[in-house]
Design an enzyme around this catalytic site. Structure first.
Site, PDB file in Angstrom:
ATOM      1  N   ASP A  11      -9.544  11.850   8.234  1.00  0.00           N
ATOM      2  CA  ASP A  11     -10.408  10.794   8.760  1.00  0.00           C
ATOM      3  C   ASP A  11     -11.843  11.001   8.294  1.00  0.00           C
ATOM      4  O   ASP A  11     -12.273  12.130   8.029  1.00  0.00           O
ATOM      5  CB  ASP A  11     -10.391  10.797  10.294  1.00  0.00           C
ATOM      6  CG  ASP A  11      -9.049  10.393  10.864  1.00  0.00           C
ATOM      7  OD1 ASP A  11      -8.259   9.776  10.137  1.00  0.00           O
ATOM      8  OD2 ASP A  11      -8.798  10.700  12.039  1.00  0.00           O
ATOM      9  N   ARG A  12     -12.596   9.923   8.259  1.00  0.00           N
ATOM     10  CA  ARG A  12     -14.004   9.992   7.877  1.00  0.00           C
ATOM     11  C   ARG A  12     -14.767  11.016   8.707  1.00  0.00           C
ATOM     12  O   ARG A  12     -15.615  11.749   8.197  1.00  0.00           O
ATOM     13  CB  ARG A  12     -14.643   8.608   8.050  1.00  0.00           C
ATOM     14  CG  ARG A  12     -16.144   8.566   7.762  1.00  0.00           C
ATOM     15  CD  ARG A  12     -16.704   7.180   8.044  1.00  0.00           C
ATOM     16  NE  ARG A  12     -18.138   7.142   7.811  1.00  0.00           N
ATOM     17  CZ  ARG A  12     -19.051   7.501   8.699  1.00  0.00           C
ATOM     18  NH1 ARG A  12     -18.671   7.929   9.907  1.00  0.00           N
ATOM     19  NH2 ARG A  12     -20.338   7.444   8.408  1.00  0.00           N
TER      20      ARG A  12
END
Length: 280
Positions: free
Chosen positions: A133-134
């Site tokens: 995930d970012r």
């Protein structure tokens, strides 16, 4: 306009991307070149549409260019990724907070694939075989050939590797040296996380835990830890509000171990302590 998109058919062999865009929007040539360099331009040739950066290349009348401009996206920045190990056919990297695993139609300048493609002096192909995930930091593998990508794709698909995470959480519902298994489904799919308490600070009410996952569902660790009353610090989606709303998500992929599908050698990468979440 701060956000718009253009889909422009090429009408003449004398047209290039810059001239065509300049005639159809109010951005300066410098602004156009910056956006294009960050991945905002695409070219359709025949049935193929690909990201396009060769702005001086002559276009064909049958081509179409697509320009996706979002000022806010293009202004985003991130720290550099850090090379941890290079095995030529693949390499391992530390992905910092905010860096994306892959881009969108609007840009790719803050992605790990773009960073790696620009890192080596002799440019290599770069392929993505898994994602973080970012907001999640930690170890990622990228491959540098189609053959390696296929082999690593099979490795990740079979979960034939060890993935270990550290997370800094609010509160503590665990006992030291006792591992628990959380197997509640995620989005109606089986999901298993093994969690062990590493340390707890009573004054701050922060707990540091180690998590090993056997599946890779979306936000699996964040959801599982929240389900036992230990939401991850900085988790704005599944966590709790704090006075420090700017704190980054304290979730990090700290270890990746596998037998290389290239040469069957053991690869076991652990992050140095300064890149891991800590209580203090």
């Amino acid at each position: 306009m701060d956000k718009f998109e253009l889909h422009l058919p090429v009408e003449s062999e004398q047209q290039n991307a810059i001239s065509l865009l300049k005639d159809n929007c109010n951005l300066s040539i410098a602004e156009l070149k910056t956006a294009i360099n960050k991945g905002a331009l695409w070219l359709t040739t025949g049935k193929t549409t690909k990201r396009f950066r060769r702005v001086k290349k002559a276009l064909k009348p049958s081509d179409t260019i697509h320009f996706y401009y979002d000022k806010d996206v293009l202004q985003q920045t991130t720290d550099d990724a850090i090379l941890l190990a290079d095995y030529h056919d693949f390499s391992l990297w530390f992905k910092p907070f905010g860096m994306l695993s892959q881009g969108s139609k609007w840009s790719e300048h803050t992605t790990i694939t773009r960073f790696v493609s620009q890192y080596f002096e002799n440019q290599r192909s770069v392929f993505l075989v898994h994602r973080l995930d970012r907001a999640t930091t930690g170890i990622m593998v990228v491959t540098h050939s189609k053959a390696a990508t296929r082999l690593f794709g099979q490795l990740f698909e079979k979960h034939d590797l060890i993935k270990t995470y550290h997370a800094l959480c609010h509160h503590n519902t665990l006992e030291l040296e006792k591992e628990i298994v959380i197997d509640s489904p995620i989005d109606d799919k089986a999901a298993t996380s093994k969690v062990a308490l590493l340390a707890y600070d009573k004054e701050s009410d922060y707990a540091l835990v180690e998590v090993t996952i056997e599946t890779g569902r979306k936000h699996q660790i964040r959801k599982h830890l929240a389900s036992i009353g230990m939401p991850i610090v900085g988790d704005r989606l599944h966590g709790i509000a704090t006075n420090n709303t700017e704190q980054d998500l304290q979730l990090c992929a700290v270890r990746l171990a596998f037998t290389s599908p290239i040469d069957e050698q053991l690869v076991d990468i652990n992050l140095p302590g300064n890149l891991k979440p800590t209580i203090i």
